[in-house]
Design an enzyme around this catalytic site. Structure first.
Site: not given
Length: 495
Positions: A238-239, A241-244, A246, A268, A384
């Site tokens: 799905i997406s 990111g910097k840390e994970s 999904v 995630k 955040d």
């Protein structure tokens, strides 16, 4: 007659000429061979060799004769093939293992050598001669020390066998190679560098989750969830990111009846490499819930704590009624939640959706109430919060990504809250919401404090003073305040 008496032997007299006769020697040797190998010699002297006086009435003997002749022709063909292939080459091949060898085959080649039966292996490098303890060999002009160029060169060539197997050094057998110290040291350094490089590549391949966050261990966890029936199938990403990262998945059946798995789930997967967000240690190392378990020496354990922290924060928010993903299960660094969206299409972020003025105003008041609930009821600060971590689904705002959320008693909790208020205020003011408060008014509305500072610098100074007061309380009393005490409950803003 005495059993220990000497036997009576009759000596046969013969002349010296008979003893020296070659004919007599051959006859004696033949008698010994006939006594030791009567059948073999008889066969060798019989019809198999001469072909005369053959008894053709025996089918067995005819079959043996034909087989013997076939084997001889086959061996002769192999020898011709060897000579044709080898030619004048120094390196030769042998078909010795494929020959039909018989004990009475007198035509076998005696000059062929089976290297498997010899003690000397030509493919094994000769060990260099060692220098005695005195450090030199020879006398006078023929003296040779251990620093001799030829001796050192041969030793360096032999030492190349100690390099790693994957480092190819070639085949220098029989060439008497003499590597200088400079060349050998360069090869040695290059071999070590290649060995370390291959180890790093292997480590990165096996343990890194930088690409799509799916390393072998993570893939095994996902397989176990699917095999257990918890997940029906994993559709795709799905997406990122910097840390994970999904993933979307369809839910299956739960092993327990009290737990219902939603039809669509979001998986995630937290990346197990900290290279991209090392500066986020401050979100977890000062959190009293994980402070005793925090260690910078084991990145994988930190990531598991990071996933566990998001699970606990989502559980608090869900109990308070805040719209957020529902936790399904946590396995190490893999967190399974309910999917915010429909038919594999995730809900859009607040920054990407186009809302009318009424819907934008409605979203603002909803976020304001959620921030107050998060602070008062959940005892949390998002840390955040921005239009990137708020989704618009079913006509309301959903909060996601709360892994970095901390409690207000965190040493930097109020600073994080003020930053969230700045992000929310700036976004809705730019969106045209006239009722949107500025960051200082929003901070007081959420926290319940009544900080009356004319500028932002003084306002942040008072926030730092409050955090310092809480830290002093911890050092003096050994425990944190349950909640920052304001002058009263924050006002509830309603549309």
């Amino acid at each position: 007659q005495c059993p220990w008496g000497a036997p009576n032997t009759t000596s046969i007299s013969c002349s010296l000429a008979d003893v020296m006769s070659e004919q007599l020697a051959k006859e004696l040797q033949l008698e010994e061979e006939n006594a030791a190998f009567p059948e073999v010699v008889a066969v060798a002297e019989g019809p198999f060799i001469t072909g005369e006086n053959i008894d053709t009435s025996s089918d067995l003997m005819l079959a043996q004769m034909l087989q013997m002749e076939f084997d001889r022709e086959y061996d002769a063909q192999l020898r011709r093939e060897e000579k044709k292939i080898n030619g004048d080459s120094k390196v030769s091949i042998s078909f010795e293992n494929y020959r039909k060898v018989h004990p009475y085959d007198s035509d076998s080649s005696e000059d062929e050598v089976d290297w498997q039966d010899t003690r000397h292996d030509p493919y094994r490098a000769d060990k260099p001669t060692t220098t005695p303890r005195k450090g030199f060999i020879g006398k006078g002009k023929d003296i040779t020390t251990k620093h001799d160029e030829v001796v050192c060169g041969r030793k360096n060539t032999a030492r190349m066998e100690n390099f790693a197997p994957e480092f190819q050094v070639g085949d220098g057998i029989g060439m008497d190679l003499k590597l200088s110290n400079q060349v050998f040291n360069a090869l040695k350094q290059h071999a070590y560098s290649e060995e370390r490089r291959s180890a790093r590549l292997h480590e990165k391949k096996e343990h890194s989750t930088a690409e799509k966050a799916v390393d072998p261990k993570t893939r095994l966890l996902l397989y176990k969830m699917v095999n257990a029936g918890m997940l029906e199938t994993i559709t795709g990403c799905i997406s990122t990111g910097k840390e994970s990262v999904v993933f979307h998945a369809y839910g299956g059946k739960s092993a327990t009846e009290d737990k219902v798995i939603p039809p669509e789930c979001a998986i995630k997967v937290f990346k197990t490499t900290l290279n991209e967000f090392k500066n986020r240690d401050k979100y977890i190392k000062d959190d009293y819930r994980f402070k005793d378990r925090f260690s910078k020496l084991n990145p994988r354990k930190i990531i598991r704590m990071w996933a566990e922290k998001e699970m606990h924060n989502l559980t608090r928010m869900q109990n308070a009624g805040i719209p957020c993903p529902q936790v399904v299960i946590l396995k190490k660094h893999v967190l399974v939640m309910s999917f915010i969206g429909q038919d594999q299409v995730p809900a859009p972020k607040l920054k990407d959706v186009t809302l009318s003025s009424e819907d934008m105003k409605k979203a603002y008041y909803q976020i304001l109430n959620m921030m107050q609930q998060l602070y008062k009821e959940c005892n949390l600060v998002h840390a955040d919060l921005s239009e990137y971590n708020m989704l618009w689904h079913d006509g309301k705002v959903w909060l996601i990504d709360v892994s970095q959320s901390v409690e207000p008693t965190h040493p930097h909790g109020l600073e994080f809250l003020f930053r969230d208020c700045r992000n929310v205020s700036q976004f809705f003011q730019k969106a045209g919401v006239a009722e949107a408060l500025n960051e200082r008014e929003l901070f007081n509305a959420v926290s319940g404090f009544k900080i009356t500072a004319d500028n932002e610098v003084d306002f942040q100074a008072e926030i730092e003073a409050l955090e310092k007061m809480n830290e002093d309380h911890v050092q003096n009393h050994g425990k944190k305040l349950a909640m920052f005490s304001g002058d009263g409950d924050p006002p509830i803003y309603d549309e």
